[in-house]
Design an enzyme around this catalytic site. Structure first.
Site, short mmCIF file in Angstrom:
data_model
loop_
_atom_site.label_atom_id
_atom_site.label_comp_id
_atom_site.label_asym_id
_atom_site.label_seq_id
_atom_site.Cartn_x
_atom_site.Cartn_y
_atom_site.Cartn_z
N GLY A 3 0.84 -1.19 0.00
CA GLY A 3 0.00 0.00 0.00
C GLY A 3 0.88 1.24 0.00
CD GLN A 50 3.53 5.70 2.95
OE1 GLN A 50 2.56 5.23 2.38
NE2 GLN A 50 4.48 4.94 3.46
CB CYS A 61 5.29 1.96 7.75
SG CYS A 61 4.84 3.49 6.90
CG LEU A 62 6.80 0.87 1.74
CD1 LEU A 62 6.08 1.18 0.44
CD2 LEU A 62 7.96 -0.09 1.51
CG HIS A 71 -0.49 1.23 7.36
ND1 HIS A 71 0.44 0.76 8.26
CD2 HIS A 71 0.22 1.98 6.46
CE1 HIS A 71 1.64 1.23 7.92
NE2 HIS A 71 1.54 1.97 6.82
CD GLU A 72 -1.19 2.50 2.86
OE1 GLU A 72 -0.60 3.58 2.98
OE2 GLU A 72 -0.61 1.40 2.94
CG HIS A 83 0.63 6.75 5.80
ND1 HIS A 83 1.80 7.14 6.43
CD2 HIS A 83 0.79 5.43 5.51
CE1 HIS A 83 2.61 6.09 6.52
NE2 HIS A 83 2.03 5.04 5.97
O1 GNR Z 1 4.03 -2.69 2.52
C1 GNR Z 1 3.40 -2.53 3.56
N1 GNR Z 1 3.07 -3.61 4.31
C2 GNR Z 1 2.19 -3.56 5.37
C3 GNR Z 1 2.13 -4.65 6.21
C4 GNR Z 1 1.27 -4.68 7.27
C5 GNR Z 1 0.45 -3.61 7.51
C6 GNR Z 1 0.49 -2.50 6.69
C7 GNR Z 1 1.35 -2.47 5.62
S1 GNR Z 1 1.38 -1.11 4.59
C8 GNR Z 1 3.05 -1.17 4.02
C9 GNR Z 1 3.28 -0.11 2.96
C10 GNR Z 1 3.10 1.25 3.57
O2 GNR Z 1 3.89 1.77 4.30
N2 GNR Z 1 1.99 1.88 3.32
O3 GNR Z 1 1.74 3.08 3.87
NI NI Z 2 2.86 3.14 5.73
#
Ligand code: GNR
Ligand code: NI
Length: 182
Positions: A46, A51, A91-92, A134-135, A138
């Site tokens: 995601g 980001q 999270c990236l 999660h997104e 952000h």
């Molecule tokens: O790649 C991602 N893996 C992930 C794993 C578990 C819960 C959420 C994520 S999102 C993350 C990519 C990311 O940072 N998206 O904002």
């Molecule tokens: Ni993230």
């Protein structure tokens, strides 16, 4: 298409609250395409516009094994949520760090606009539900590490700052295997 730079914790720009998209036009479609390219290259499941330092309410996800079912959500809203799940997140923008959160809903219903500006609703569970939550965090300037203790968050910040000092750069030279994908 273009691969975009991903901001990393504790960059203050990650704290920006994204503004709604007024119209899904070619510029927004280009952003979506660039975000997908960036997400797939990372690789990640995601990515939120925040980001990549674009403070508009746009997110992309693809939780499929083959990474061939891109989804884009513009101005997403959660209409329903139920249950609670414990899941390990990464999270990236917080590269190489994984921890378990207990605060996610197990099932959600989301409403958003698609890349054609058409409104749709989607029910999600499992990793897709977690990823959308999660997104959406952000887009509010919130990171998964905010759910952890102050002590853990401080340790994570120091670890990333040290790595960046030693690498001279952020995640650019990091091994692919250390990036979160489930
Ligand atoms: O790649 C991602 N893996 C992930 C794993 C578990 C819960 C959420 C994520 S999102 C993350 C990519 C990311 O940072 N998206 O904002
Ligand atoms: Ni993230």
């Amino acid at each position: 298409m273009a691969k975009l730079n991903i901001l990393e914790f504790p960059d203050p720009r990650l704290r920006t609250v994204a503004r709604p998209v007024a119209a899904v036009d070619d510029e927004v479609r280009r952003l979506i395409d660039d975000m997908l390219e960036t997400m797939y290259a990372a690789p990640g499941v995601g990515l939120a516009a925040t980001q990549v330092d674009v403070h508009r309410r746009v997110l992309v996800v693809d939780v499929t094994q083959d990474q061939n079912q891109p989804l884009a959500f513009v101005n997403p809203e959660i209409l329903e949520r139920e249950g609670a799940v414990e899941a390990e997140e990464g999270c990236l923008s917080v590269p190489g760090i994984f921890d378990t959160l207990t605060s996610r809903s197990s099932r959600i219903v989301v409403r958003a606009l698609d890349r054609d500006g058409k409104r749709f609703e989607m029910e999600a569970d499992g990793l897709l539900a977690i990823c959308i939550q999660h997104e959406m965090d952000h887009l509010e300037g919130k990171l998964f590490v905010d759910y952890l203790s102050d002590l853990k968050r401080t340790r994570i910040r120091k670890k990333l700052e040290k790595e960046r000092r030693e690498n001279g750069t952020a995640s650019g030279r990091r091994e692919r295997s250390s990036v979160p994908v489930i």
